[in-house]
Design a protein around this motif. Structure first.
Motif, PDB file in Angstrom:
ATOM      1  N   SER A 169       0.776  -1.312  -0.095  1.00  0.00           N
ATOM      2  CA  SER A 169       0.021   0.269   0.039  1.00  0.00           C
ATOM      3  C   SER A 169       0.736   1.213   0.106  1.00  0.00           C
ATOM      4  N   GLY A 170       2.072   1.234   0.069  1.00  0.00           N
ATOM      5  CA  GLY A 170       2.971   2.322   0.035  1.00  0.00           C
ATOM      6  C   GLY A 170       3.236   2.699   1.667  1.00  0.00           C
ATOM      7  N   GLU A 171       2.500   2.234   2.530  1.00  0.00           N
ATOM      8  CA  GLU A 171       2.904   2.735   4.009  1.00  0.00           C
ATOM      9  C   GLU A 171       2.146   1.993   4.815  1.00  0.00           C
ATOM     10  N   CYS A 172       2.332   1.880   5.974  1.00  0.00           N
ATOM     11  CA  CYS A 172       1.492   1.275   7.190  1.00  0.00           C
ATOM     12  C   CYS A 172       1.726   2.037   8.274  1.00  0.00           C
TER      13      CYS A 172
ATOM     14  N   LEU B 142      -2.224  -1.917  14.092  1.00  0.00           N
ATOM     15  CA  LEU B 142      -1.753  -1.657  12.661  1.00  0.00           C
ATOM     16  C   LEU B 142      -2.784  -1.030  12.058  1.00  0.00           C
ATOM     17  N   ALA B 143      -2.614  -0.206  11.313  1.00  0.00           N
ATOM     18  CA  ALA B 143      -3.734   0.402  10.416  1.00  0.00           C
ATOM     19  C   ALA B 143      -3.506   0.620   8.910  1.00  0.00           C
ATOM     20  N   GLU B 144      -4.441   0.182   8.107  1.00  0.00           N
ATOM     21  CA  GLU B 144      -4.239   0.410   6.537  1.00  0.00           C
ATOM     22  C   GLU B 144      -4.143   2.207   6.522  1.00  0.00           C
TER      23      GLU B 144
ATOM     24  N   CYS C 243      -9.845   7.885  10.705  1.00  0.00           N
ATOM     25  CA  CYS C 243     -11.435   7.282  10.492  1.00  0.00           C
ATOM     26  C   CYS C 243     -11.414   5.981  10.662  1.00  0.00           C
ATOM     27  N   LYS C 244     -12.241   5.942  11.940  1.00  0.00           N
ATOM     28  CA  LYS C 244     -12.542   4.338  12.197  1.00  0.00           C
ATOM     29  C   LYS C 244     -13.149   3.557  11.244  1.00  0.00           C
ATOM     30  N   SER C 245     -14.068   4.045  10.605  1.00  0.00           N
ATOM     31  CA  SER C 245     -14.865   3.034   9.509  1.00  0.00           C
ATOM     32  C   SER C 245     -14.703   4.025   7.787  1.00  0.00           C
ATOM     33  N   PRO C 246     -13.524   3.939   7.218  1.00  0.00           N
ATOM     34  CA  PRO C 246     -13.442   4.738   6.038  1.00  0.00           C
ATOM     35  C   PRO C 246     -14.286   4.120   4.913  1.00  0.00           C
ATOM     36  N   TYR C 247     -14.869   2.985   5.149  1.00  0.00           N
ATOM     37  CA  TYR C 247     -15.635   2.312   3.800  1.00  0.00           C
ATOM     38  C   TYR C 247     -17.110   2.539   4.119  1.00  0.00           C
TER      39      TYR C 247
ATOM     40  N   LEU D 196       3.228   5.945  14.357  1.00  0.00           N
ATOM     41  CA  LEU D 196       4.558   5.738  13.441  1.00  0.00           C
ATOM     42  C   LEU D 196       3.970   5.479  12.147  1.00  0.00           C
ATOM     43  N   GLN D 197       4.754   5.998  11.095  1.00  0.00           N
ATOM     44  CA  GLN D 197       4.290   5.967   9.980  1.00  0.00           C
ATOM     45  C   GLN D 197       5.643   5.053   9.107  1.00  0.00           C
ATOM     46  N   LEU D 198       5.208   3.950   8.519  1.00  0.00           N
ATOM     47  CA  LEU D 198       6.374   3.285   7.635  1.00  0.00           C
ATOM     48  C   LEU D 198       5.669   3.688   6.302  1.00  0.00           C
ATOM     49  N   ARG D 199       6.796   4.087   5.511  1.00  0.00           N
ATOM     50  CA  ARG D 199       6.378   4.292   4.233  1.00  0.00           C
ATOM     51  C   ARG D 199       7.549   4.172   2.980  1.00  0.00           C
TER      52      ARG D 199
END
Length: 199
Positions: free
Chosen positions: A68-71, A88-90, A133-137, A162-165
């Motif tokens: 996804s380019g980042e986590c 861990l968040a998308e 956003c807890k529920s982006p969909y 933390l942003q891994l990208r």
């Protein structure tokens, strides 16, 4: 698109899986005599969802970053414990809140702080917080109950986020999926395989 290709094109999955296993493998193990760390890392205590140990989290975070380019890792404070767990968040969860102020220049602002793609910045360019956003969909993303503003650091200077990208441009705040340059090629392979199956 990259996640769709990962699920449908074996070559795309092979690229991500090979890099993940070659870099992280079963997780990077830290040699330490700290009994608390050794205990926590081998249990599900550090995972906010209590589904993975530290080494499985490393693998999933790295794979998500490639795909996804980042986590994003969000710290969950446990009042009764001496340690914090991590969620861990998308990247889909981090974007501009529709309730933010839109200025005349077309940019989003939160209390005079510029917000770009869900990341809030101070006037000197330092990231201050993310808008999560807890529920982006869901169709009702304007519901205030779905949104949290999470500061990058707490009052003690410890990271909350933390942003891994993967980046290609210095000033671009979000990650670029590893497969993005090959989307057209991989999609072409997918269409070719589909046409052969239908023949």
């Amino acid at each position: 698109k990259c996640r769709v290709l990962y699920n449908k094109v074996p070559l795309a999955r092979a690229i991500i899986s090979t890099l993940c296993m070659g870099t992280i493998g079963s997780g990077q193990h830290l040699k330490t005599e700290d009994e608390l760390f050794n205990t926590l890392s081998s249990t599900y205590s550090l995972d906010a969802t209590h589904q993975q140990d530290l080494y499985q989290m490393q693998q999933q975070a790295f794979e998500t970053m490639l795909l996804s380019g980042e986590c994003w890792l969000i710290r969950q404070k446990n009042a009764s414990d001496q340690f914090s767990s991590w969620y861990l968040a998308e990247p889909d969860h981090i974007f501009n809140n529709p309730s933010l102020t839109i200025a005349g220049d077309g940019n989003y602002y939160y209390k005079n702080h510029l917000v770009i793609d869900g990341i809030e910045f101070a006037s000197n360019g330092k990231p201050l917080a993310v808008h999560y956003c807890k529920s982006p969909y869901t169709s009702d993303i304007s519901n205030k109950k779905l949104w949290d503003r999470i500061r990058f650091y707490d009052q003690d200077g410890l990271p909350n986020v933390l942003q891994l990208r993967l980046t290609e441009r210095v000033e671009y705040p979000r990650g670029i999926p590893l497969l993005s340059p090959a989307i057209e090629l991989l999609y072409g392979l997918y269409k070719l395989n589909q046409s052969q199956v239908e023949m």
